[in-house]
Design an enzyme around this catalytic site. Structure first.
Site, mmCIF file in Angstrom:
data_model
loop_
_atom_site.group_PDB
_atom_site.id
_atom_site.type_symbol
_atom_site.label_atom_id
_atom_site.label_comp_id
_atom_site.label_asym_id
_atom_site.label_seq_id
_atom_site.Cartn_x
_atom_site.Cartn_y
_atom_site.Cartn_z
ATOM 1 N N GLU A 119 0.912 -1.195 0.042
ATOM 2 C CA GLU A 119 0.035 -0.004 -0.050
ATOM 3 C C GLU A 119 0.720 1.279 -0.004
ATOM 4 O O GLU A 119 1.964 1.196 0.699
ATOM 5 C CB GLU A 119 -0.769 0.003 1.306
ATOM 6 C CG GLU A 119 -1.868 -0.958 1.476
ATOM 7 C CD GLU A 119 -2.315 -1.448 2.979
ATOM 8 O OE1 GLU A 119 -2.081 -0.131 3.556
ATOM 9 O OE2 GLU A 119 -2.649 -2.330 3.137
ATOM 10 N N LYS A 121 2.271 4.568 1.147
ATOM 11 C CA LYS A 121 2.411 5.113 2.627
ATOM 12 C C LYS A 121 1.986 6.684 2.570
ATOM 13 O O LYS A 121 2.657 7.374 2.104
ATOM 14 C CB LYS A 121 3.854 4.934 2.984
ATOM 15 C CG LYS A 121 3.870 5.556 4.695
ATOM 16 C CD LYS A 121 5.427 5.300 5.223
ATOM 17 C CE LYS A 121 5.225 5.624 6.852
ATOM 18 N NZ LYS A 121 4.602 6.769 6.889
ATOM 19 N N ASP A 123 1.021 10.104 3.168
ATOM 20 C CA ASP A 123 1.541 11.345 4.101
ATOM 21 C C ASP A 123 0.774 12.311 4.756
ATOM 22 O O ASP A 123 0.168 13.385 4.079
ATOM 23 C CB ASP A 123 2.853 11.999 3.228
ATOM 24 C CG ASP A 123 3.662 12.659 4.301
ATOM 25 O OD1 ASP A 123 3.827 12.271 5.492
ATOM 26 O OD2 ASP A 123 4.403 13.414 3.769
ATOM 27 N N GLU A 184 -5.776 6.989 7.331
ATOM 28 C CA GLU A 184 -5.071 8.184 7.172
ATOM 29 C C GLU A 184 -5.839 9.248 6.589
ATOM 30 O O GLU A 184 -6.682 9.036 5.730
ATOM 31 C CB GLU A 184 -3.773 7.864 6.269
ATOM 32 C CG GLU A 184 -2.680 9.113 6.396
ATOM 33 C CD GLU A 184 -1.656 8.540 7.526
ATOM 34 O OE1 GLU A 184 -1.973 7.633 8.289
ATOM 35 O OE2 GLU A 184 -0.762 9.312 7.323
ATOM 36 N N TYR A 234 -8.519 7.722 3.733
ATOM 37 C CA TYR A 234 -8.179 6.219 3.582
ATOM 38 C C TYR A 234 -7.902 5.293 4.460
ATOM 39 O O TYR A 234 -7.391 5.538 5.515
ATOM 40 C CB TYR A 234 -6.829 5.859 2.216
ATOM 41 C CG TYR A 234 -7.194 6.346 0.936
ATOM 42 C CD1 TYR A 234 -8.418 6.476 0.215
ATOM 43 C CD2 TYR A 234 -6.340 6.668 0.067
ATOM 44 C CE1 TYR A 234 -8.480 6.575 -1.239
ATOM 45 C CE2 TYR A 234 -6.303 7.241 -1.201
ATOM 46 C CZ TYR A 234 -7.639 7.011 -1.813
ATOM 47 O OH TYR A 234 -7.732 7.444 -2.948
ATOM 48 N N LYS A 326 10.676 3.323 2.859
ATOM 49 C CA LYS A 326 10.563 4.979 2.495
ATOM 50 C C LYS A 326 11.191 5.207 1.039
ATOM 51 O O LYS A 326 12.212 4.615 0.921
ATOM 52 C CB LYS A 326 11.412 5.804 3.570
ATOM 53 C CG LYS A 326 10.636 5.428 4.888
ATOM 54 C CD LYS A 326 9.201 6.087 5.099
ATOM 55 C CE LYS A 326 9.090 7.589 5.804
ATOM 56 N NZ LYS A 326 9.885 7.523 7.056
ATOM 57 N N CYS A 424 19.589 45.258 -16.651
ATOM 58 C CA CYS A 424 19.043 43.875 -16.921
ATOM 59 C C CYS A 424 20.100 42.904 -17.163
ATOM 60 O O CYS A 424 20.937 43.293 -18.057
ATOM 61 C CB CYS A 424 17.971 43.800 -18.320
ATOM 62 S SG CYS A 424 17.709 42.263 -18.768
HETATM 63 S S1 IVH Z 1 -0.384 0.727 8.863
HETATM 64 C C1 IVH Z 1 -0.054 -1.655 12.475
HETATM 65 N N1 IVH Z 1 -0.630 1.539 6.542
HETATM 66 O O1 IVH Z 1 2.556 5.671 8.822
HETATM 67 C C2 IVH Z 1 0.371 -0.786 11.338
HETATM 68 N N2 IVH Z 1 0.082 2.742 8.096
HETATM 69 O O2 IVH Z 1 5.032 5.245 10.323
HETATM 70 C C3 IVH Z 1 -0.239 0.710 11.481
HETATM 71 N N3 IVH Z 1 0.800 5.235 7.151
HETATM 72 O O3 IVH Z 1 0.959 5.914 11.913
HETATM 73 C C4 IVH Z 1 0.182 1.389 10.235
HETATM 74 N N4 IVH Z 1 -0.147 4.880 5.108
HETATM 75 O O4 IVH Z 1 -0.083 7.144 10.019
HETATM 76 C C5 IVH Z 1 -0.032 2.083 7.648
HETATM 77 N N5 IVH Z 1 -1.008 2.098 4.342
HETATM 78 C C6 IVH Z 1 -0.670 2.378 5.417
HETATM 79 C C7 IVH Z 1 -0.090 3.728 5.713
HETATM 80 C C8 IVH Z 1 0.174 3.883 7.234
HETATM 81 C C9 IVH Z 1 0.523 5.656 6.104
HETATM 82 C C10 IVH Z 1 1.188 6.011 8.503
HETATM 83 C C11 IVH Z 1 0.211 5.783 9.872
HETATM 84 C C12 IVH Z 1 1.169 5.103 10.846
HETATM 85 C C13 IVH Z 1 2.689 5.649 10.172
HETATM 86 C C14 IVH Z 1 3.674 4.731 10.674
#
Ligand code: IVH
Length: 686
Positions: A119, A121, A123, A184, A234, A326, A424
């Site tokens: 998935e 990540k 922001d 998020e 999402y 990352k 200029c």
């Molecule tokens: S799962 C048990 N899935 O990343 C796992 N987190 O650095 C919990 N985040 O606090 C998180 N996209 O705010 C998960 N597809 C995603 C995510 C995601 C963004 C964020 C979330 C979490 C942080 C951790």
């Protein structure tokens, strides 16, 4: 107080249900089934009912999305299932090490493979959403993971957040009694830009990035402000679920289930059969990163089988079964070698930082914009400074700030303050810096080669004469080779001379001449826009074309006649007068017309079908799915309609696409008809 009759109660219930369904169709599925106007009518009906009989109001009513009275402070919410954070990976090696740690723990048999759910990540800001019997009852921030803040009222204003969950066939067996979902909250890039524009206009603080904007909008005590911000959501994980409820067996099937009961789930999720598929996913999404409508800072990989997740458990507040891979940082530190000033089409001098080349998020950067002198002063940037560079998506890299500590370092080069040049840098003419403007300008007008070059680029650009294949680079080549000295020279170019330019051949030269020829047939509005009159944008050009119809009429117009036109104020009116007062401009314009640039005079076609929208004016807002706003504008103008930028009582109609802006409310207030995309299609066919 009167109490509602049984029929009124039923009606309110039915309205709530219907509105929630349409809301889901629109904001989550992107597939609206009714027009905005129809939605609004239902909404108003419910609002009136609830106002008359406050007892009918319920927490899941869509009317509650508009925000509630401000709070004094947020209450604390304890997370019974903690909200975990994620371990990070920065390389393929880190990922391999992660897989090995997992394999060591779960004793994979030979035939067994480890599947991962991938998935983006996102922001934004993690939230926890509690549903009881399918109704949203409480929402909280992550806080320290065990305790967060109660932001229920703010979350309720998010259009994408389901206030009630959907059960297929009305069977409540499809839903657990208690359900906590995690996800998020974020702000899309476009919403972020719009918000910052509005903040700037109203003199308020701008947000540094979409994440800050989302966080700032969600943690407000006044939820009516949250309601005015375009926040998205999402979901991607579960918290508590009532005992005995059978949750789908994998991460992917759980997401599918969440989507089915009404939650917005990211469409980019995917199952990867092994680590190499994970790397493919990571590389693919990284290459599309800047084109995504929202910001992401990496990929989250999760062991797909939930039973294995349970087996793996967690270590120091992060699950063993998930990892955030990352993207490389988009900020880097480098040395500012020099500041040069670039001259734009209107003579504006833009300071550009020449940098020691540095990799920012995987791309080598050696220049960054410094915007204007005020910005330099505000950030106190000096030559020889150590600076932090940021690149976000396809935005031009910029200098975020100076590493001030480095100035104190012994042995570092002497810093030099950045001064505006008096002349200029391209043509040597005096530079003017008026008190009212942040920008300084070269005073030579098109006599300055730099300004002239930018002007020719503008003339050829898509929204002006739309000369296919004539991009900025080629304009530079043509002008540097002396083949184009004035825009009208474009129309005299010969295939042989173009073909001799570096990287050109007979074929590309032939194509270019053909598209230059094709561009001669244009519209009056495009022609006016292409003239590059200061501050005459596309909308003003269209309004001018609608009002004057011929070049002669436009040329003869005085300030009063110009100011009478929608969108044209005294400054623009004077710019137009000044433009025609310059004989060089008039000569160029005449030369263009004698070279064969032409358009169909509206008068000549007013009796034909193509001008069926003569005398009407429309405003566009939001995103259309079947065409871009530019295309819609062009099609409407082709039919004789004027497309203007702001709604007034005289506007014939507002065409509202997806995620319409504040223009929608204005149109409704003024009683201006609102058309959806389907109605626009009908209009264009009429
Ligand atoms: S799962 C048990 N899935 O990343 C796992 N987190 O650095 C919990 N985040 O606090 C998180 N996209 O705010 C998960 N597809 C995603 C995510 C995601 C963004 C964020 C979330 C979490 C942080 C951790």
């Amino acid at each position: 107080m009167k109490s509602a009759s049984g029929a009124q109660k039923k009606r309110a219930e039915a309205l709530r249900k219907e509105l929630n369904t349409h809301n889901h169709q629109y904001h989550v599925l992107d597939d609206p089934k009714i027009s905005d106007a129809q939605y609004d009518a239902l909404f108003r009906e419910l609002q009136e009912l609830e106002e008359k009989y406050p007892a009918l109001k319920s927490a899941d009513s869509p009317t509650q999305r508009v925000g509630a009275p401000p709070l004094q402070n947020f209450a604390t919410v304890a997370h019974s299932v903690p909200m975990l954070s994620l371990a990070n990976a920065f390389s393929e090696e880190d990922m391999q090490a992660w897989e090995k740690r997992i394999a060591d723990r779960i004793d994979l048999s030979e035939s067994d493979t480890l599947e991962f759910a991938a998935e983006p990540k996102l922001d934004g800001l993690a939230v926890s959403l509690r549903y009881e019997d399918g109704v949203f009852v409480q929402g909280a921030t992550r806080g320290d993971g065990s305790q967060g803040e109660d932001i229920t009222l703010n979350l309720r204003t998010l259009s994408a957040l389901p206030l009630t969950l959907q059960v297929s066939g009305g069977k409540s067996a499809g839903l657990p009694k208690e359900l906590i979902v995690r996800g998020e909250v974020f702000m899309e890039k476009a919403a972020f830009t719009a918000l910052n524009n509005a903040q700037r206009k109203s003199g308020n603080k701008e947000f540094a990035n979409p994440r800050n904007a989302a966080a700032g909008s969600l943690r407000l005590l006044d939820s009516s402000i949250t309601a005015s911000r375009q926040l998205s959501l999402y979901v991607y994980a579960l918290g508590d679920v009532s005992q005995g409820f059978k949750v789908p067996a994998t991460q992917q099937s759980m997401l599918e289930w969440l989507a089915k009961i009404g939650f917005p789930v990211c469409s980019e999720t995917k199952v990867c059969a092994n680590l190499s598929a994970c790397f493919d996913y990571y590389n693919d999404i990284q290459s599309r990163r800047s084109a995504l409508p929202y910001e992401i800072d990496g990929v989250v990989f999760k062991v797909n089988e939930r039973s294995r997740q349970q087996l793996l458990g967690q270590v120091s507040r992060a699950p063993r079964w998930a990892i955030a891979y990352k993207f490389p940082a988009e900020e880097s530190v480098t040395h500012l070698i020099e500041v040069e000033f670039q001259v734009g089409r209107t003579g504006a001098l833009t300071p550009v930082a020449r940098l020691e080349p540095v990799s920012v998020g995987g791309v080598t950067v050696s220049n960054a914009t410094l915007h204007n002198l005020d910005e330099i002063t505000r950030k106190d940037i000096r030559v020889n400074d150590k600076v932090i560079i940021r690149r976000a998506g396809d935005v031009i890299p910029e200098v975020v700030r100076v590493v001030l500590d480095d100035r104190k370092q012994a042995g570092t080069p002497r810093r030099r303050k950045i001064k505006l040049p008096e002349t200029c840098p391209v043509c040597g003419s005096p530079v003017e810096h008026s008190a009212e403007e942040a920008v300084a300008r070269c005073t030579a007008g098109r006599g300055c080669p730099a300004q002239h070059k930018e002007y020719v680029k503008h003339f050829a650009s898509r929204r002006a004469m739309d000369i296919d294949g004539l991009g900025d680079k080629l304009v530079e080549q043509l002008m540097d080779a002396g083949l184009v000295k004035r825009v009208d020279d474009l129309f005299a170019l010969r295939i042989e001379e173009i073909a001799e330019l570096p990287r050109m051949g007979v074929k590309s030269a032939t194509n270019l001449v053909a598209s230059i020829e094709a561009s001669k047939s244009t519209t009056f509005a495009r022609f006016i826009f292409a003239l590059g009159i200061r501050e005459v944008g596309e909308t003003s050009a269209e309004n001018l074309a609608g009002a004057f119809r011929t070049v002669e009429q436009l040329e003869a117009a005085d300030v009063a006649a110009l100011e009478a036109i929608n969108d044209i104020g005294p400054i623009v009116a004077n710019n137009i007068i000044a433009y025609f007062a310059d004989s060089n401009n008039v000569d160029t314009m005449r030369a263009l017309l004698s070279a064969g640039v032409h358009w169909v005079e509206p008068d000549a076609t007013s009796t034909t079908q193509s001008q069926s929208l003569d005398g009407t004016s429309y405003v566009l807002t939001g995103t259309l799915s079947s065409m871009t706003r530019d295309e819609a504008k062009r099609l409407l103008s082709d039919k004789g309609a004027r497309v203007v930028s702001s709604v007034s009582a005289k506007t014939t109609g507002l065409i509202a696409g997806d995620a319409p802006g504040s223009k929608l409310a204005k149109a409704e207030n003024l009683g201006v008809p609102v058309l959806d995309e389907a109605q626009l299609q009908l209009l264009l066919k009429s």
